[in-house]
Design a protein around this motif. Sequence first.
Motif, PDB file in Angstrom:
ATOM      1  N   CYS A 118       0.840  -1.198   0.000  1.00  0.00           N
ATOM      2  CA  CYS A 118       0.000   0.000   0.000  1.00  0.00           C
ATOM      3  C   CYS A 118       0.873   1.247   0.000  1.00  0.00           C
ATOM      4  O   CYS A 118       1.921   1.274   0.659  1.00  0.00           O
ATOM      5  CB  CYS A 118      -0.920   0.025   1.230  1.00  0.00           C
ATOM      6  SG  CYS A 118      -2.068  -1.372   1.344  1.00  0.00           S
ATOM      7  N   HIS A 119       0.449   2.255  -0.719  1.00  0.00           N
ATOM      8  CA  HIS A 119       1.150   3.540  -0.687  1.00  0.00           C
ATOM      9  C   HIS A 119       0.211   4.640  -1.177  1.00  0.00           C
ATOM     10  O   HIS A 119      -0.839   4.380  -1.750  1.00  0.00           O
ATOM     11  CB  HIS A 119       2.445   3.484  -1.508  1.00  0.00           C
ATOM     12  CG  HIS A 119       2.272   3.932  -2.929  1.00  0.00           C
ATOM     13  ND1 HIS A 119       1.949   3.078  -3.951  1.00  0.00           N
ATOM     14  CD2 HIS A 119       2.381   5.159  -3.498  1.00  0.00           C
ATOM     15  CE1 HIS A 119       1.880   3.739  -5.082  1.00  0.00           C
ATOM     16  NE2 HIS A 119       2.123   5.008  -4.848  1.00  0.00           N
ATOM     17  N   THR A 120       0.631   5.871  -0.914  1.00  0.00           N
ATOM     18  CA  THR A 120      -0.135   7.035  -1.356  1.00  0.00           C
ATOM     19  C   THR A 120       0.823   8.058  -1.934  1.00  0.00           C
ATOM     20  O   THR A 120       1.944   8.216  -1.453  1.00  0.00           O
ATOM     21  CB  THR A 120      -0.944   7.655  -0.201  1.00  0.00           C
ATOM     22  OG1 THR A 120      -1.604   8.823  -0.670  1.00  0.00           O
ATOM     23  CG2 THR A 120      -0.049   8.019   0.972  1.00  0.00           C
ATOM     24  N   SER A 121       0.377   8.744  -2.971  1.00  0.00           N
ATOM     25  CA  SER A 121       1.194   9.803  -3.564  1.00  0.00           C
ATOM     26  C   SER A 121       0.859  11.168  -2.981  1.00  0.00           C
ATOM     27  O   SER A 121       1.483  12.155  -3.324  1.00  0.00           O
ATOM     28  CB  SER A 121       0.987   9.833  -5.087  1.00  0.00           C
ATOM     29  OG  SER A 121      -0.382  10.049  -5.397  1.00  0.00           O
ATOM     30  N   PHE A 126      -5.344   6.648  -0.207  1.00  0.00           N
ATOM     31  CA  PHE A 126      -4.253   5.696  -0.426  1.00  0.00           C
ATOM     32  C   PHE A 126      -4.791   4.464  -1.138  1.00  0.00           C
ATOM     33  O   PHE A 126      -5.992   4.169  -1.105  1.00  0.00           O
ATOM     34  CB  PHE A 126      -3.545   5.335   0.885  1.00  0.00           C
ATOM     35  CG  PHE A 126      -4.325   4.463   1.829  1.00  0.00           C
ATOM     36  CD1 PHE A 126      -4.339   3.075   1.697  1.00  0.00           C
ATOM     37  CD2 PHE A 126      -5.049   5.015   2.878  1.00  0.00           C
ATOM     38  CE1 PHE A 126      -5.041   2.267   2.574  1.00  0.00           C
ATOM     39  CE2 PHE A 126      -5.750   4.219   3.773  1.00  0.00           C
ATOM     40  CZ  PHE A 126      -5.749   2.841   3.609  1.00  0.00           C
ATOM     41  N   CYS A 128      -3.976   0.228  -2.342  1.00  0.00           N
ATOM     42  CA  CYS A 128      -3.256  -1.020  -2.096  1.00  0.00           C
ATOM     43  C   CYS A 128      -3.195  -1.814  -3.394  1.00  0.00           C
ATOM     44  O   CYS A 128      -4.177  -1.900  -4.138  1.00  0.00           O
ATOM     45  CB  CYS A 128      -3.942  -1.838  -1.008  1.00  0.00           C
ATOM     46  SG  CYS A 128      -3.839  -1.102   0.642  1.00  0.00           S
ATOM     47  N   ILE A 201       3.305   5.425   4.670  1.00  0.00           N
ATOM     48  CA  ILE A 201       3.265   4.876   3.309  1.00  0.00           C
ATOM     49  C   ILE A 201       3.261   5.955   2.238  1.00  0.00           C
ATOM     50  O   ILE A 201       3.141   5.636   1.053  1.00  0.00           O
ATOM     51  CB  ILE A 201       2.029   3.971   3.120  1.00  0.00           C
ATOM     52  CG1 ILE A 201       0.741   4.783   3.285  1.00  0.00           C
ATOM     53  CG2 ILE A 201       2.054   2.804   4.083  1.00  0.00           C
ATOM     54  CD1 ILE A 201      -0.522   4.041   2.879  1.00  0.00           C
ATOM     55  N   LYS A 203       4.415   8.256  -0.494  1.00  0.00           N
ATOM     56  CA  LYS A 203       5.520   8.251  -1.464  1.00  0.00           C
ATOM     57  C   LYS A 203       5.089   9.136  -2.627  1.00  0.00           C
ATOM     58  O   LYS A 203       4.311   8.717  -3.485  1.00  0.00           O
ATOM     59  CB  LYS A 203       5.826   6.837  -1.960  1.00  0.00           C
ATOM     60  CG  LYS A 203       6.958   6.772  -2.968  1.00  0.00           C
ATOM     61  CD  LYS A 203       7.178   5.358  -3.461  1.00  0.00           C
ATOM     62  CE  LYS A 203       8.282   5.309  -4.508  1.00  0.00           C
ATOM     63  NZ  LYS A 203       8.504   3.940  -5.038  1.00  0.00           N
ATOM     64  N   GLY A 288       7.265   8.587   5.323  1.00  0.00           N
ATOM     65  CA  GLY A 288       7.228   7.735   4.141  1.00  0.00           C
ATOM     66  C   GLY A 288       8.587   7.560   3.508  1.00  0.00           C
ATOM     67  O   GLY A 288       9.605   7.400   4.190  1.00  0.00           O
ATOM     68  N   SER A 289       8.623   7.612   2.196  1.00  0.00           N
ATOM     69  CA  SER A 289       9.858   7.342   1.460  1.00  0.00           C
ATOM     70  C   SER A 289      10.015   8.323   0.302  1.00  0.00           C
ATOM     71  O   SER A 289       9.086   9.048  -0.047  1.00  0.00           O
ATOM     72  CB  SER A 289       9.852   5.901   0.924  1.00  0.00           C
ATOM     73  OG  SER A 289       8.731   5.697   0.079  1.00  0.00           O
TER      74      SER A 289
END
Length: 399
Positions: A118-121, A126, A128, A201, A203, A288-289
């Motif tokens: 799962c991630h969100t911009s 978000f 998955c 999460i 990104k 996040g990343s």
Amino acid sequence: MTSCGACLGRMMVALTAAMLSTSVSSSRWGEEGVEYGQLGTSITLPCDRANGSSPVEWRFNGSADLPQRSSTRLGSLILLQANLSAVGNYSCYDDRGRLLSSRFLRLGYPPGKPSVLCHTSNYENFSCYWTSTLETFLPTRYITTYKNTHHPTSPCLQDPARPNMCSVIKPKIWSSYRMNITEENPLGSSFQLLVVMMHTIVKPDPPEALVVQPVPFFPRRLQVRWDCPVTWHKESHFELKFRVQYCSVLHASWSVVETVNLSYVITDAYAGAEHVVQVSARDFLDSGSWSDWTAEARATPWSSSTKETSDKTTTVELEDPGEGPSKVPHTEPFDPSDALEKVAILASMGTFAFIILSVALIITVLVWIRVRKKGKDQAKNRDFISVVHLKALPRTQIL
């Protein structure tokens, strides 16, 4: 009595075959006339409307040649340890050649536990994404749900245009969400549970409109500009920071710098060499990343040799070929960076010399003042001693 024993024996054989075999009806999956079985197991295909005491004939894809390791019992066809070669159409006929039933057999495996990420911009929603960890060879569908302390179990919305993805709209930023992604096929189901928190999460998408340009009259500088990704709302309370990496095509090592601006000036580029530049983004608070890198952008720093070379080429073309080689002396192109370095060195040396001279002058003035003051004090002391000495002498000696 004998007939009862024979019937009991047939029932035991049928029951044993049923216990050792598997098959699944297709009614739940909307494929009429299709049955499913697990690879490597024994499959039992019953012949509908067949009388257990009457012989039946089975055909595989219209042929009397049945798959290997197959047998018939009480009108049913049993496939032992079925493999993919047993997939096909099976039909049974009575002793008069009339069709009694027909079905298509598909073989595969029960689903494995899906792999979920799962991630969100941005912080608006978000998503998955999942992939199957096992090739089942069977139709598959996914049931996706989530829940948290503020919501009961709710569906994670799937978009038919984007398979293997679901989205949670307008989540609470600081809440945790328990995701349930269930993979299901005709032979069973398997699920994956995942706890998701928005700030872990996030990104961002890569920055956009990356442009790299030389800076006129600066042979070691490059101007880099970019825009925020359109998916990151500029009015958001969450800011972005950026990471710029660059290197010369002549060197394999990357230089990496961070900035909060939408531009950066590279000041240590290699003169005359093409450079590769990329940019990525991240939440300003390091949540996040980092985003993926942008596509590469390339540029070469400004150089005065380009114009000089063009001028020299024009001069040579205007000369008469019969006059021999050009008399124009060869000169090295002027590099402003050298002149700037020399000016900087001279300015530094001048500043240092000025400081030294100022310090020396101050010390000299202080010493002079001290010496002068000391001389005055000594003169006063001599005058005082002379007066005292005169007072001590008899008047006759003074006269």
